[in-house]
Scaffold this active site. Structure first.
Site, mmCIF file in Angstrom:
data_model
loop_
_atom_site.group_PDB
_atom_site.id
_atom_site.type_symbol
_atom_site.label_atom_id
_atom_site.label_comp_id
_atom_site.label_asym_id
_atom_site.label_seq_id
_atom_site.Cartn_x
_atom_site.Cartn_y
_atom_site.Cartn_z
ATOM 1 C CB CYS A 1 -0.429 25.219 41.543
ATOM 2 S SG CYS A 1 -0.066 24.624 39.650
ATOM 3 C CB CYS B 1 7.410 17.838 32.491
ATOM 4 S SG CYS B 1 6.618 19.049 33.428
ATOM 5 C CB CYS C 1 -5.581 21.473 37.915
ATOM 6 S SG CYS C 1 -5.649 20.066 39.058
ATOM 7 C CD GLU D 1 2.920 25.966 28.390
ATOM 8 O OE1 GLU D 1 2.500 26.020 29.372
ATOM 9 O OE2 GLU D 1 3.106 27.149 27.083
HETATM 10 S S1 SF4 Z 1 0.073 22.158 41.540
HETATM 11 FE FE1 SF4 Z 1 -1.660 22.612 40.709
HETATM 12 S S2 SF4 Z 1 -1.132 21.224 38.747
HETATM 13 FE FE2 SF4 Z 1 -0.553 20.184 40.193
HETATM 14 S S3 SF4 Z 1 -2.655 19.828 41.460
HETATM 15 FE FE3 SF4 Z 1 -1.904 21.476 42.088
HETATM 16 S S4 SF4 Z 1 -3.582 23.271 41.297
HETATM 17 FE FE4 SF4 Z 1 -3.010 21.234 39.786
#
Ligand code: SF4
Length: 364
Positions: free
Chosen positions: A121, A107, A114, A94
């Site tokens: 997150c 963004c 990730c 996204e």
């Molecule tokens: S905030 Fe989320 S996207 Fe960013 S490094 Fe940490 S886990 Fe990964």
């Protein structure tokens, strides 16, 4: 069988030049094609009308211009727009376009999922799927620029703050930055391109030495113990070393590195934590963005009451640290920090949307 033609999307000028040279073409062809790809958002050779028909047909036979379809779009009540792209292997990523005064900030995502598992997150909760290619990264900007051009607007800022950790995919992110900064690419000034990172120190140093881009570093704690709990990456790149590296980032006059700080009620929002943070950042050219936590499906964290946010900000300001509290842009469509997931959310959760229903994740 997949399309084996060379994808020109995502190639910076130098690579386009090498490609055309290898096919016996003039060097200036690279600039021409770069303008078509990145300034006019061309997705097929037939529209490149200032190139001869013979050249276009020859190109068509050996190269292609990838353009992952935008599957769903949502517009928040505050004007923030979120788009879900379906990549060629089926992954969903996204991007979020944020209008603010005369600025149009995009963004972008850099990874599907990730690996870094930050506790607050939504993307981290997905796990790592794969790195995105520069073509997939830059396509998000091409798509946004085309949409904006349709309403006589233009893309003014790009932040690498979507799904994934950009500095875990530094090669492809560097190619995308090359394109964003190139005069025959998007032609953006370095200060209008921001790389947001949890602080992969060697990659941050490398990028800072090569590009005059801005950095936003997610700190989220003022001490090692709390930060390691929130962000496992802190065990590899501890907070003290990270802040030392932030202090060394070369900066043009008047510019600062941004420290991002997601405020989580009862975890990192106490006055003591604010005082520790003020001491840690004392004397550095670092400003602080406070981001009250955006609730989502993952984790048990809560947003802090507004009084804690104000108190935290006041302590930093009293210590002479420039501090702003970021508003929750796009929170109603889950386009806000830490909410990007690249998968559909339940439509009922999105009152006020004009179309579609997706959720997502972003760095905090
Ligand atoms: S905030 Fe989320 S996207 Fe960013 S490094 Fe940490 S886990 Fe990964």
């Amino acid at each position: 069988m997949g399309d084996e033609r060379t994808d020109l999307k995502g190639m910076p000028l130098g690579e386009l030049e090498s490609f055309f040279r290898s096919r016996g073409k003039e060097r200036y062809r690279a600039r021409q094609v770069s303008r078509w790809l990145y300034q006019r958002g061309a997705e097929e050779f037939s529209v490149m009308t200032d190139l001869s028909r013979g050249f276009r047909e020859e190109m068509e036979a050996v190269c292609r211009i990838s353009a992952p379809p935008a599957e769903k779009g949502e517009i928040s009540l505050d004007g923030t727009e979120k788009v879900l792209f379906r990549l060629e292997d089926g992954e969903g990523v996204e991007s979020v376009l944020i209008p603010e005064g005369s600025r149009r900030t995009l963004c972008v995502s850099t990874q599907a999922g990730c690996a870094l598992s930050c506790a607050f997150c939504a993307t981290g909760a997905l796990g790592f799927r794969r790195n995105m290619t520069s073509a997939e990264i830059i396509h998000q900007a091409c798509h946004a620029a085309r949409r904006l051009a349709g309403r006589q607007e233009r893309l003014t800022n790009v932040v690498f703050m979507g799904m994934g950790e950009p500095l875990e995919n530094v090669r492809e992110v560097s190619r995308a930055i090359d394109i964003l900064l190139a005069p025959c690419g998007f032609g953006l000034a370095g200060k209008r391109v921001t790389v947001s990172t949890v602080g992969i120190i060697p990659a941050m140093r490398e990028l800072a030495s090569r590009y005059p881009v801005s950095f936003a570093v997610s700190l989220n704690a003022a001490g090692e113990e709390v930060r390691s709990r929130l962000m496992p990456v802190n065990r590899k790149y501890p907070l003290r070393e990270l802040v030392a590296a932030m202090r060394e980032i070369p900066l043009q006059s008047g510019r600062k590195v941004t420290a991002e700080y997601v405020l989580l009620a009862g975890v990192n929002d106490s006055p003591g934590e604010a005082r520790d943070l003020a001491r840690l950042l004392s004397g550095a050219r670092i400003k602080v963005n406070l981001i009250p936590f955006n609730p989502h499906d993952h984790g048990d964290f809560r947003p802090p009451p507004p009084s804690s946010v104000d108190r935290f900000r006041d302590i930093l300001m009293a210590a002479g640290i420039q501090t702003i509290t970021r508003d929750r842009r796009g929170a109603d469509i889950r386009a806000a920090c830490g909410q990007l997931r690249g998968v559909p959310a339940h439509p009922r959760e999105h009152g006020g949307l004009r179309s579609g229903a997706t959720a997502s994740s972003k760095k905090g």
